[in-house]
Design an enzyme around this catalytic site. Structure first.
Site, short mmCIF file in Angstrom:
data_model
loop_
_atom_site.label_atom_id
_atom_site.label_comp_id
_atom_site.label_asym_id
_atom_site.label_seq_id
_atom_site.Cartn_x
_atom_site.Cartn_y
_atom_site.Cartn_z
N SER A 106 0.82 -1.19 0.07
CA SER A 106 0.01 0.15 0.10
C SER A 106 0.84 1.34 0.14
O SER A 106 1.80 1.47 -0.95
CB SER A 106 -0.99 -0.09 1.26
N HIS A 163 -8.14 -5.12 -0.55
CA HIS A 163 -6.58 -4.27 -0.05
C HIS A 163 -6.29 -5.01 0.82
O HIS A 163 -4.93 -5.17 1.18
CB HIS A 163 -7.20 -2.91 -0.15
#
Length: 538
Positions: free
Chosen positions: A306, A511
């Site tokens: 990320s 995610h």
């Protein structure tokens, strides 16, 4: 007389409650510049903004001039523009006392999202809400009723009491599984103290050669904890250690383990006046250099999840010479280009969003913290209606990245909630929002006037991905709210040395699944470790 006093008290109480929910008109800008301080006279800048504010309401002709100079297609992020603000507009229905008439029209209800509408509101019809929430909502529809029930049950008191990982920190988690651990503290050149964790192998041979180094960098609102919570059989940090690597876990400024500074305290906004740029400029080189010096190695492998990928690309793009320190870079869910982001929170904090001014005002300029009402507004209410668990749907990590818990062992969810969020600054989330509107990967946008003083340009400069001349592998999934496949495709085309682009084969992979899915070892980590082994160290 008592009746008079009673009426007076009621009037004062009404005014006090109104002041809580109605924001006062005041300058709204990132006027405190930390790096470097001599770029702008902050007192003069603040005085200038205050003067702009005090001149009063602008006429339609004045407003037109202001829009021409500050609000053309490229100048979306100017914080000095105030002519079109409607500070009386409600952000969410929770602001209005139940039972009282709604002064802005009716409340629109759409899949748990309730926002007032009307002539004075930010929202005109359901299409405004759908544009922000529809993609995110569609990605939540595959969870079964049985999955939702299991999630709810894991937060029962007896279940929580039996799960000690809820209360353990990084050092305790590592030791619990039989690994050794070292804690190292590094000071950046601008005064922040950062904590690094080094995982030592469970079995050490006296004849063992120095292990190749792998440095793991956490994501936005995360910390080193996220590499450890899934246990020794499923967490990448442990799997790399078992594969023969010297594993180091970083923590950027503002996170759980990096909240000290030589002169600033975390309770003061000054501590939080940093963006992704400062992390890339100061934190990453400090941690990487310290790791290489301590291990007596010349190069290391870097794994960024990320935001951990974001700061790496910003660092190497700005200082191409540091590529000599990197053997390979592995980007898990790389948050670089954000044009097609599906997260309602990121879309609403984009300067092009109608909600930007109000949300930015709610967030302030210090640590990134969302009130209960704001979490509900940016997706918490929709989440709770669909998932039915207030514990998950009040956690900003899940609300921001997607409440897709189908791939996560249900008993792990309370552990995740107890460790995340790990801390971040408001400027970090704003910078991601700016990337949505600009369609570029750029430095932090302070607004035109301050940009000119800092960068010498009206707009912040772009990070040039063609300068990232290191072997890169990209890992992404189809249903990631924060990293869209189209944005990864653009990044892949711009990077000069992409060794592999891996799309996760699992259908529903969010995610957070890159860290916490029980299937991550098979569909992600296996390929990552194999790719590291294939890359020649020197």
């Amino acid at each position: 007389m008592r009746a008079v006093y009673l009426l007076l008290c009621l009037a004062l109480a009404r005014c006090a409650s109104a002041s809580i929910f109605r924001h006062q008109l005041r300058p709204h800008t990132d006027s405190l510049i930390v790096q470097p301080l001599d770029y702008v006279d902050q007192y003069q800048q603040h005085a200038k903004e205050t003067k702009m504010h005090l001149r009063g309401p602008v006429s339609s002709s004045e407003e037109t001039k202001e829009r021409i100079s500050y609000d053309d297609l490229n100048d979306y992020a100017s914080p000095l523009r105030s002519g079109d603000r409607n500070w009386n507009s409600p952000l969410f229905s929770a602001m209005i006392t139940p039972g009282e008439p709604i002064p802005f029209g009716d409340v629109i209800s759409w899949h748990g999202v309730e926002i007032a509408t009307g002539a004075k509101s930010l929202v005109k019809d359901k299409k405004d809400i759908e544009r922000i929430f529809n993609n995110a909502y569609n990605n939540m529809q595959h969870l079964s009723e049985e999955d939702k029930k299991k999630i709810h049950e894991t937060f029962e008191t007896t279940t929580l009491a039996a799960n000690e990982d809820v209360h353990l920190n990084a050092t305790q988690l590592i030791k619990k599984h039989g690994y050794g651990v070292e804690e190292h503290v590094v000071k950046t050149d601008d005064g922040y103290f950062l904590t690094l964790f080094r995982i030592l192998p469970r079995q050490v041979s006296l004849e063992e050669k120095p292990r190749p180094v792998v440095f793991l960098m956490h994501g936005f609102l995360g910390s080193a904890d996220e590499w450890l919570l899934n246990g020794p059989e499923k967490s990448l940090a442990y799997l790399l250690s078992e594969a023969g690597y010297d594993v180091w876990l970083g923590n950027v400024r503002g996170t759980t383990y990096s909240r000290r500074h030589v002169s600033k305290h975390e309770s003061h906004p000054d501590f939080w006046h940093f963006s992704i740029d400062e992390i890339a400029l100061h934190d990453l080189p400090a941690m990487i250099d310290y790791t290489l010096k301590t291990t007596e190695q010349k190069k290391l492998h870097y794994v960024g999840y990320s935001q951990g990928s974001t700061v790496f690309f910003a660092w190497v793009a700005t200082h191409p010479e540091v590529r000599d320190k990197i053997v390979s870079m592995h980007a898990l869910a790389p948050m670089v280009y954000m044009t097609n982001v599906r997260s309602p929170l990121i879309r609403m904090i984009s300067p092009a969003s109608r909600f930007y001014e109000r949300i930015a005002q709610e967030l302030g300029h210090g640590e990134f913290k969302l009130s209960k009402e704001l979490i509900q507004t940016v997706g918490g209410d929709m989440c709770e209606k669909e998932i039915g668990c207030k514990h998950v749907c009040s956690n900003v990590n899940f609300v921001m990245t997607g409440v897709d818990t189908a791939g996560i062992d249900t008993e792990l969810i309370p552990v995740i909630v107890s460790h995340l969020p790990g801390g971040a600054s408001t400027r970090q989330i704003k910078q991601f929002g700016q990337a949505v509107s600009s369609h570029e990967f750029r430095k932090y946008d302070y607004g035109i006037d301050i940009n000119k003083k800092i960068y010498g340009l009206r707009h912040p400069p772009k990070y040039n991905m063609t300068e990232v001349k290191v072997p890169v592998s990209l890992y992404y999934s189809e249903e990631d709210w924060l990293v869209h496949p189209k944005d990864v495709e653009r990044l892949q085309k711009e990077l000069p040395d992409v060794r592999g682009t891996f799309k996760v084969s699992e259908k529903h992979f969010s995610h957070m699944d890159f860290q916490f899915s029980k299937k991550a070892p098979e569909v992600v980590y296996k390929w990552l470790i194999e790719s590291i082994k294939k890359t020649k160290t020197y």
